[in-house]
Motif scaffolding. Structure first.
Motif, mmCIF file in Angstrom:
data_model
loop_
_atom_site.group_PDB
_atom_site.id
_atom_site.type_symbol
_atom_site.label_atom_id
_atom_site.label_comp_id
_atom_site.label_asym_id
_atom_site.label_seq_id
_atom_site.Cartn_x
_atom_site.Cartn_y
_atom_site.Cartn_z
ATOM 1 N N ALA A 9 0.833 -1.202 0.000
ATOM 2 C CA ALA A 9 0.000 0.000 0.000
ATOM 3 C C ALA A 9 0.870 1.256 0.000
ATOM 4 N N GLU A 10 1.908 1.255 0.806
ATOM 5 C CA GLU A 10 2.807 2.415 0.851
ATOM 6 C C GLU A 10 3.562 2.570 -0.464
ATOM 7 N N ALA A 11 3.975 1.462 -1.058
ATOM 8 C CA ALA A 11 4.663 1.526 -2.353
ATOM 9 C C ALA A 11 3.733 2.096 -3.420
ATOM 10 N N ALA A 12 2.480 1.686 -3.422
ATOM 11 C CA ALA A 12 1.511 2.216 -4.392
ATOM 12 C C ALA A 12 1.325 3.715 -4.193
ATOM 13 N N ARG A 13 1.256 4.156 -2.953
ATOM 14 C CA ARG A 13 1.096 5.578 -2.657
ATOM 15 C C ARG A 13 2.305 6.378 -3.136
ATOM 16 N N LEU A 14 3.507 5.861 -2.847
ATOM 17 C CA LEU A 14 4.723 6.562 -3.255
ATOM 18 C C LEU A 14 4.853 6.634 -4.770
ATOM 19 N N LEU A 15 4.527 5.546 -5.462
ATOM 20 C CA LEU A 15 4.606 5.562 -6.921
ATOM 21 C C LEU A 15 3.576 6.523 -7.503
ATOM 22 N N ALA A 16 2.389 6.577 -6.920
ATOM 23 C CA ALA A 16 1.369 7.510 -7.393
ATOM 24 C C ALA A 16 1.821 8.957 -7.190
ATOM 25 N N LEU A 17 2.587 9.199 -6.143
ATOM 26 C CA LEU A 17 3.110 10.541 -5.894
ATOM 27 C C LEU A 17 4.249 10.910 -6.842
ATOM 28 N N GLY A 18 4.634 9.974 -7.696
ATOM 29 C CA GLY A 18 5.677 10.258 -8.667
ATOM 30 C C GLY A 18 7.067 9.835 -8.228
ATOM 31 N N ARG A 19 7.167 9.152 -7.126
ATOM 32 C CA ARG A 19 8.473 8.664 -6.660
ATOM 33 C C ARG A 19 8.885 7.457 -7.498
ATOM 34 N N ARG A 36 8.796 -3.157 -8.763
ATOM 35 C CA ARG A 36 8.481 -3.168 -10.200
ATOM 36 C C ARG A 36 7.618 -4.378 -10.564
ATOM 37 N N LYS A 37 7.894 -5.507 -9.920
ATOM 38 C CA LYS A 37 7.095 -6.713 -10.159
ATOM 39 C C LYS A 37 5.654 -6.502 -9.684
ATOM 40 N N TRP A 38 5.492 -5.906 -8.502
ATOM 41 C CA TRP A 38 4.144 -5.611 -8.010
ATOM 42 C C TRP A 38 3.412 -4.723 -9.008
ATOM 43 N N ARG A 39 4.104 -3.691 -9.489
ATOM 44 C CA ARG A 39 3.475 -2.733 -10.406
ATOM 45 C C ARG A 39 3.055 -3.398 -11.713
ATOM 46 N N ARG A 40 3.867 -4.339 -12.178
ATOM 47 C CA ARG A 40 3.587 -5.008 -13.452
ATOM 48 C C ARG A 40 2.559 -6.126 -13.355
ATOM 49 N N THR A 41 2.616 -6.919 -12.269
ATOM 50 C CA THR A 41 1.873 -8.183 -12.272
ATOM 51 C C THR A 41 0.762 -8.306 -11.232
ATOM 52 N N ASP A 42 0.701 -7.447 -10.249
ATOM 53 C CA ASP A 42 -0.280 -7.595 -9.174
ATOM 54 C C ASP A 42 -1.495 -6.703 -9.432
ATOM 55 N N PRO A 43 -2.643 -7.294 -9.793
ATOM 56 C CA PRO A 43 -3.822 -6.470 -10.090
ATOM 57 C C PRO A 43 -4.315 -5.662 -8.887
ATOM 58 N N PHE A 45 -2.424 -4.383 -6.535
ATOM 59 C CA PHE A 45 -1.486 -3.263 -6.424
ATOM 60 C C PHE A 45 -1.815 -2.205 -7.476
ATOM 61 N N GLN A 46 -2.075 -2.650 -8.697
ATOM 62 C CA GLN A 46 -2.409 -1.723 -9.775
ATOM 63 C C GLN A 46 -3.697 -0.968 -9.468
ATOM 64 N N ALA A 47 -4.688 -1.671 -8.916
ATOM 65 C CA ALA A 47 -5.955 -1.030 -8.568
ATOM 66 C C ALA A 47 -5.752 0.010 -7.466
ATOM 67 N N LEU A 48 -4.920 -0.315 -6.480
ATOM 68 C CA LEU A 48 -4.647 0.625 -5.402
ATOM 69 C C LEU A 48 -3.892 1.847 -5.921
ATOM 70 N N MET A 49 -2.958 1.619 -6.817
ATOM 71 C CA MET A 49 -2.227 2.734 -7.400
ATOM 72 C C MET A 49 -3.166 3.626 -8.218
ATOM 73 N N ASP A 50 -4.067 3.007 -8.984
ATOM 74 C CA ASP A 50 -5.056 3.782 -9.744
ATOM 75 C C ASP A 50 -5.944 4.605 -8.814
ATOM 76 N N LYS A 51 -6.313 4.011 -7.686
ATOM 77 C CA LYS A 51 -7.133 4.725 -6.703
ATOM 78 C C LYS A 51 -6.393 5.954 -6.177
ATOM 79 N N HIS A 52 -5.114 5.794 -5.877
ATOM 80 C CA HIS A 52 -4.306 6.926 -5.410
ATOM 81 C C HIS A 52 -4.182 7.990 -6.507
ATOM 82 N N LEU A 53 -3.978 7.555 -7.755
ATOM 83 C CA LEU A 53 -3.849 8.502 -8.865
ATOM 84 C C LEU A 53 -5.143 9.288 -9.056
ATOM 85 N N LYS A 54 -6.275 8.615 -8.964
ATOM 86 C CA LYS A 54 -7.576 9.296 -9.105
ATOM 87 C C LYS A 54 -7.769 10.313 -7.981
#
Length: 103
Positions: A9-19, A36-43, A45-54
């Motif tokens: 969750a913290e990694a998704a937040r940091l990546l959404a912040l542009g880190r 990077r593996k989480w970002r590529r392959t974990d749905p 993780f991707q959904a959480l990152m999209d939520k942070h981006l939105k």
């Protein structure tokens, strides 16, 4: 290994912040490859990152609506983007700025 969901969750937040994945990995004490593996392959993780981006886009749209857009963001060129894409990109930039300011 109950701390894995919190780290993701913290990694998704940091990546959404542009880190970068390297920055997030250093902060969370995991390898950049893992992030990077989480970002590529974990749905999830991707959904959480999209939520942070939105959420960041929503914050940026509020800044635009208030009329308090910083000049450096307002004048940033967006070649090749449609007006809608440019607005979303600007809103995301503003949301990141506001989130970093609040942190």
């Amino acid at each position: 290994m109950t701390d894995i969901p919190e780290k993701r969750a913290e990694a998704a937040r940091l990546l959404a912040l542009g880190r970068s994945a390297d920055f997030a990995a250093g902060r969370l004490q995991v390898s950049p490859t893992t992030i990077r593996k989480w970002r590529r392959t974990d749905p999830d993780f991707q959904a959480l990152m999209d939520k942070h981006l939105k959420g960041l886009e929503a914050i940026g749209l509020q800044v635009i609506a208030r009329g308090t857009v910083p000049v450096k963001v307002r004048e940033k060129a967006r070649p090749g983007l449609s007006p809608t894409e440019a607005l979303r990109a600007m809103a995301l930039d503003l949301g990141r700025i506001e989130a970093n300011r609040a942190a």
